[in-house]
Design a protein around this motif. Structure first.
Motif, PDB file in Angstrom:
ATOM      1  N   ILE A 158       4.503  10.524  -7.686  1.00  0.00           N
ATOM      2  CA  ILE A 158       5.287   9.737  -7.134  1.00  0.00           C
ATOM      3  C   ILE A 158       4.437   8.788  -6.123  1.00  0.00           C
ATOM      4  CG2 ILE A 158       7.377  10.028  -5.497  1.00  0.00           C
ATOM      5  CD1 ILE A 158       7.692  12.722  -6.693  1.00  0.00           C
ATOM      6  N   GLU A 159       5.256   7.605  -5.853  1.00  0.00           N
ATOM      7  CA  GLU A 159       4.317   6.607  -5.321  1.00  0.00           C
ATOM      8  C   GLU A 159       5.287   6.800  -3.840  1.00  0.00           C
ATOM      9  OE1 GLU A 159       4.009   2.989  -6.929  1.00  0.00           O
ATOM     10  OE2 GLU A 159       2.195   3.673  -7.850  1.00  0.00           O
ATOM     11  N   VAL A 160       4.569   6.794  -2.730  1.00  0.00           N
ATOM     12  CA  VAL A 160       5.254   7.072  -1.340  1.00  0.00           C
ATOM     13  C   VAL A 160       4.830   5.994  -0.539  1.00  0.00           C
ATOM     14  CG1 VAL A 160       6.067   9.330  -1.562  1.00  0.00           C
ATOM     15  CG2 VAL A 160       3.820   9.245  -0.724  1.00  0.00           C
ATOM     16  N   HIS A 171       1.014  -1.257   0.137  1.00  0.00           N
ATOM     17  CA  HIS A 171       0.037   0.182   0.100  1.00  0.00           C
ATOM     18  C   HIS A 171       0.836   1.177   0.164  1.00  0.00           C
ATOM     19  CE1 HIS A 171      -3.514   2.377   0.630  1.00  0.00           C
ATOM     20  NE2 HIS A 171      -2.794   3.104   1.172  1.00  0.00           N
ATOM     21  N   HIS A 172       0.430   2.298  -0.758  1.00  0.00           N
ATOM     22  CA  HIS A 172       1.420   3.403  -0.829  1.00  0.00           C
ATOM     23  C   HIS A 172       0.480   4.619  -1.198  1.00  0.00           C
ATOM     24  CE1 HIS A 172       1.037   1.638  -4.998  1.00  0.00           C
ATOM     25  NE2 HIS A 172       0.643   2.987  -5.278  1.00  0.00           N
ATOM     26  N   GLY A 173       0.937   6.014  -0.813  1.00  0.00           N
ATOM     27  CA  GLY A 173       0.419   7.004  -0.945  1.00  0.00           C
ATOM     28  C   GLY A 173       0.691   7.809  -2.373  1.00  0.00           C
ATOM     29  N   HIS A 174       0.064   8.876  -2.880  1.00  0.00           N
ATOM     30  CA  HIS A 174       0.652   9.497  -4.332  1.00  0.00           C
ATOM     31  C   HIS A 174       0.811  10.931  -3.678  1.00  0.00           C
ATOM     32  CE1 HIS A 174      -1.571   5.773  -5.551  1.00  0.00           C
ATOM     33  NE2 HIS A 174      -0.558   5.692  -6.369  1.00  0.00           N
ATOM     34  N   MET A 175       1.903  11.509  -4.423  1.00  0.00           N
ATOM     35  CA  MET A 175       1.970  12.707  -4.748  1.00  0.00           C
ATOM     36  C   MET A 175       1.946  12.977  -6.081  1.00  0.00           C
ATOM     37  SD  MET A 175       5.336  13.779  -1.921  1.00  0.00           S
ATOM     38  CE  MET A 175       6.407  13.122  -3.002  1.00  0.00           C
TER      39      MET A 175
HETATM   40 MN    MN Z   1       0.238   3.927  -6.994  1.00  0.00          MN
END
Ligand code: MN
Ligand code: MN
Ligand code: ZN
Ligand code: ZN
Lengths: 144, 144
Positions: free
Chosen positions: A104-106, A91-95
């Motif tokens: 950018i996936e963070v 799971h990741h957040g997005h900028m």
């Molecule tokens: Mn993504």
DNA sequence: TATATAATTGATATTGAATTTCATTTGCAG
DNA sequence: CTGCAAATGAAATTCAATATCAATTATATA
């Protein structure tokens, strides 16, 4: 056969959903890219392989792929739902750059932990969560 | 006059946008509730005061109110954009119950700080951000 | 393997929120 | 006041998401 396709096949069987060439083709195309695809994007990619496959079929297939746990719906707030890989993708957040659309996936375990903590505090049972930062990427920062 | 209305008036003047009874009424109605309103919601509330005001006017007015910094657009992913107060309301995330639709507003300075840190790490200039946790609220947890 | 039948497909229609259009009305500068 | 550009309200348009439906096809079973 790759594991993702196995999962899909088993999901179909478990749910009593039929196998079809169309669905396999759509899954293959989806798995072959790491992009965040809209249904229309995916449809255009699928067209290159099998021009007979219709939009509605792609739409329905990616929904099933999501239900099978292989895709995750992502909403960048631009009016079109996107789909990204979920299997073997943590799971990741997005900028998201509001100028060029790049993102950018963070991943931040600390934030994830704090979110869990928040949920506990309010006796809330979390299922999924979303973290998005909108702004300007390094390249676009310098532009006028 | 309350400060929020001052800010709106000055914004109109600065932008060369005209004052109108409709816009004032729509702002008043918006400021008089703390809910997360869709345009249709706001339209219905406005109708109670001035039944002559049209949907398009409400739609256009809430956009201007947002631009003036008095409202923030929030997207709970249910296909309708909502607007909440921004002035004198600190930034917060939302925990949304997928069963009853209720939501909890959450503020976590630690998460905010970690987000800033993430942005710095990727040389990203953040403008706004979004944090949403979807799941089940305490009441709905016990239900079937 | 042939057949019955229920799910799937692809073209098309529908929905609904967001947004635009345009003739009429209105705020406001002069 | 008056003139005119901006605002209004009704209606039209847009467009992604979703539903419909006749034709097609996968699959269980005889
Ligand atoms: Mn993504
Ligand atoms: Mn809120
Ligand atoms: Zn950029
Ligand atoms: Zn609930």
């Amino acid at each position: 056969m790759e594991m993702a396709k196995q999962i899909f096949t088993f999901y179909l069987r478990d749910e009593g959903i039929r196998y079809s060439q169309q669905r396999e083709c759509i899954l293959d195309v989806f798995l072959s890219t790491e992009k965040h695809l809209t249904v229309i994007d995916l449809y255009h990619l699928v067209q290159k392989k099998h021009s007979g496959i219709g939009y509605a079929t792609v739409y329905r297939a990616i929904k099933i792929i999501s239900q099978a746990g292989l895709a995750r719906e992502v909403d960048f707030g631009d009016g079109m739902l996107r789909f990204e890989h979920k299997y073997k993708h943590e799971h990741h957040g997005h900028m998201i750059c509001t100028k060029c659309g790049k993102f950018i996936e963070v991943v931040d375990p600390q934030i994830e932990e704090l979110q869990e903590k928040l949920a506990r505090k309010y006796k809330f049972t979390p299922q999924r969560h979303k973290m998005q930062i909108y702004g300007t990427c390094e390249k676009c920062k310098t532009k006028v």
